[in-house]
Design a protein around this motif. Structure first.
Motif, PDB file in Angstrom:
ATOM      1  N   VAL A  10     -64.770  81.315  37.770  1.00 40.61           N
ATOM      2  CA  VAL A  10     -63.680  82.093  38.362  1.00 40.61           C
ATOM      3  C   VAL A  10     -63.459  81.573  39.777  1.00 40.61           C
ATOM      4  N   TYR A  11     -62.236  81.143  40.070  1.00 37.07           N
ATOM      5  CA  TYR A  11     -61.927  80.606  41.388  1.00 37.07           C
ATOM      6  C   TYR A  11     -61.784  81.751  42.396  1.00 37.07           C
ATOM      7  N   THR A  12     -62.468  81.642  43.522  1.00 40.97           N
ATOM      8  CA  THR A  12     -62.469  82.718  44.510  1.00 40.97           C
ATOM      9  C   THR A  12     -61.937  82.296  45.876  1.00 40.97           C
ATOM     10  N   HIS A  13     -61.741  80.991  46.096  1.00 45.76           N
ATOM     11  CA  HIS A  13     -61.306  80.503  47.405  1.00 45.76           C
ATOM     12  C   HIS A  13     -59.778  80.320  47.430  1.00 45.76           C
ATOM     13  N   PRO A  14     -59.086  80.948  48.389  1.00 44.27           N
ATOM     14  CA  PRO A  14     -57.629  80.770  48.483  1.00 44.27           C
ATOM     15  C   PRO A  14     -57.233  79.307  48.687  1.00 44.27           C
ATOM     16  N   LYS A  15     -58.064  78.560  49.428  1.00 44.16           N
ATOM     17  CA  LYS A  15     -57.787  77.143  49.641  1.00 44.16           C
ATOM     18  C   LYS A  15     -59.093  76.370  49.736  1.00 44.16           C
ATOM     19  N   VAL A  16     -59.119  75.211  49.080  1.00 42.58           N
ATOM     20  CA  VAL A  16     -60.270  74.316  49.142  1.00 42.58           C
ATOM     21  C   VAL A  16     -59.782  72.980  49.683  1.00 42.58           C
ATOM     22  N   ASP A  17     -60.340  72.568  50.812  1.00 43.99           N
ATOM     23  CA  ASP A  17     -59.882  71.344  51.463  1.00 43.99           C
ATOM     24  C   ASP A  17     -60.279  70.111  50.638  1.00 43.99           C
ATOM     25  N   TRP A  18     -59.850  68.965  51.099  1.00 41.34           N
ATOM     26  CA  TRP A  18     -60.098  67.708  50.385  1.00 41.34           C
ATOM     27  C   TRP A  18     -61.587  67.553  50.068  1.00 41.34           C
ATOM     28  N   HIS A  19     -61.865  67.186  48.834  1.00 34.64           N
ATOM     29  CA  HIS A  19     -63.238  66.979  48.378  1.00 34.64           C
ATOM     30  C   HIS A  19     -63.201  66.089  47.134  1.00 34.64           C
ATOM     31  N   TYR A  20     -64.358  65.688  46.666  1.00 37.37           N
ATOM     32  CA  TYR A  20     -64.431  64.955  45.398  1.00 37.37           C
ATOM     33  C   TYR A  20     -65.741  65.303  44.702  1.00 37.37           C
ATOM     34  N   HIS A  21     -65.840  64.932  43.447  1.00 35.04           N
ATOM     35  CA  HIS A  21     -67.010  65.242  42.626  1.00 35.04           C
ATOM     36  C   HIS A  21     -67.723  63.950  42.236  1.00 35.04           C
ATOM     37  N   GLU A  22     -69.013  64.043  42.067  1.00 36.31           N
ATOM     38  CA  GLU A  22     -69.782  62.829  41.771  1.00 36.31           C
ATOM     39  C   GLU A  22     -69.534  62.320  40.356  1.00 36.31           C
ATOM     40  N   ASN A  23     -69.045  63.191  39.465  1.00 39.24           N
ATOM     41  CA  ASN A  23     -68.805  62.794  38.071  1.00 39.24           C
ATOM     42  C   ASN A  23     -67.327  62.918  37.704  1.00 39.24           C
TER      43      ASN A  23
END
Length: 270
Positions: free
Chosen positions: A28-41
């Motif tokens: 469940v998404y709880t953050h109104p905004k998530v800044d630039w990021h990336y995932h290792e997979n």
């Protein structure tokens, strides 16, 4: 820029299933905004409920229930969540899993907004397997995911400018006006192609008949409307272009493997 490790997403994770080289999370998404990021997979994001806006270096996607995105590993992106409840299903794939099935991940570069109904329906089946079989769903998930990636790689290898113009026209009509009734003559006139040519050559590009493809799109639309939980199943049936409830239930079960009410119950399983 933050690098998110395996199984980590911004929100409240309801469930995590770890298999050899695969991690599946229901979040469940709880953050109104998530800044630039990336995932290792590399991973899929499948929106189950609510809405989210996702942007990368090239595009911005407005995602609603049924939206399916694929990100290759370390692909930077950001998220904005409008007000309301939003829930996503994620399937992460480690590099050695691609190697194991002999499918090079470099064929799937960047971020991809997936429209192919066959791929979306496979992702619904993967989600369903996690809810019905739980931790015992390994074989089902691996088999379905292999088929999913194979279809996605095949789609990615077809350059848009290599498609005949009439294919693009038909595809846009069917996707943008799902639920409306069309005749073969009507579609052929709008695409500028003879009806016989359209009927005969459609399957060469979509690997099914025109009527089968339209039926898949109707069921896919019904799946997204069910997730919104704002209409009755009867109302959804008519909005998606089915003549009656029994026709809707029959087609839904043929395409998706279970009836609409059973799918609605699955969404309540956290």
């Amino acid at each position: 820029m933050k690098n998110l490790q395996k199984g980590i997403f911004y929100g409240q994770t309801n469930e995590t299933i770890e298999l050899d080289g695969l991690t599946l999370t229901d979040t469940v998404y709880t953050h109104p905004k998530v800044d630039w990021h990336y995932h290792e997979n590399a991973y899929f994001t499948f929106i189950l409920e609510g809405n989210v806006i996702e942007g990368n270096k090239k595009e911005t996607y407005t995602c609603s229930p049924g939206s399916l995105l694929f990100h290759n590993w370390q692909e930077p992106h950001y998220n904005i969540k409008p007000e309301g409840f939003t829930r996503g299903f994620h399937l992460e794939i480690e590099k050695h899993w691609f190697d194991h099935i002999a499918l090079p991940d470099h064929n799937l570069q960047g971020s991809i907004n997936i429209r192919n109904p066959d791929i979306k329906l496979l992702m619904y089946k993967i989600f369903r397997a996690t809810k019905i079989e739980g931790a015992d769903a390994g074989f089902s998930i691996q088999t379905l995911l292999t088929e999913t990636l194979s279809k996605l790689a095949a789609d990615s290898n077809i350059l848009p400018d290599k498609k005949p113009k009439w294919i693009k026209v038909i595809e846009e009509i069917l996707h943008d006006q799902t639920g409306q009734t069309f005749t073969l003559d009507d579609l052929s006139k709008r695409a500028g192609i003879h009806p016989v040519h359209l009927s005969r050559d459609f399957s060469k590009h979509f690997h099914c008949t025109l009527s089968e493809y339209a039926r898949k799109l109707k069921v896919e639309k019904a799946l997204s409307l069910i997730s919104l939980k704002k209409q009755s199943l009867t109302e959804i049936a008519y909005e998606c272009g089915f003549t009656d409830q029994s026709h809707f239930t029959r087609c839904f079960r043929e395409v998706n493997g279970l009836n609409p009410s059973a799918h609605l119950k699955l969404l309540s399983i956290k």
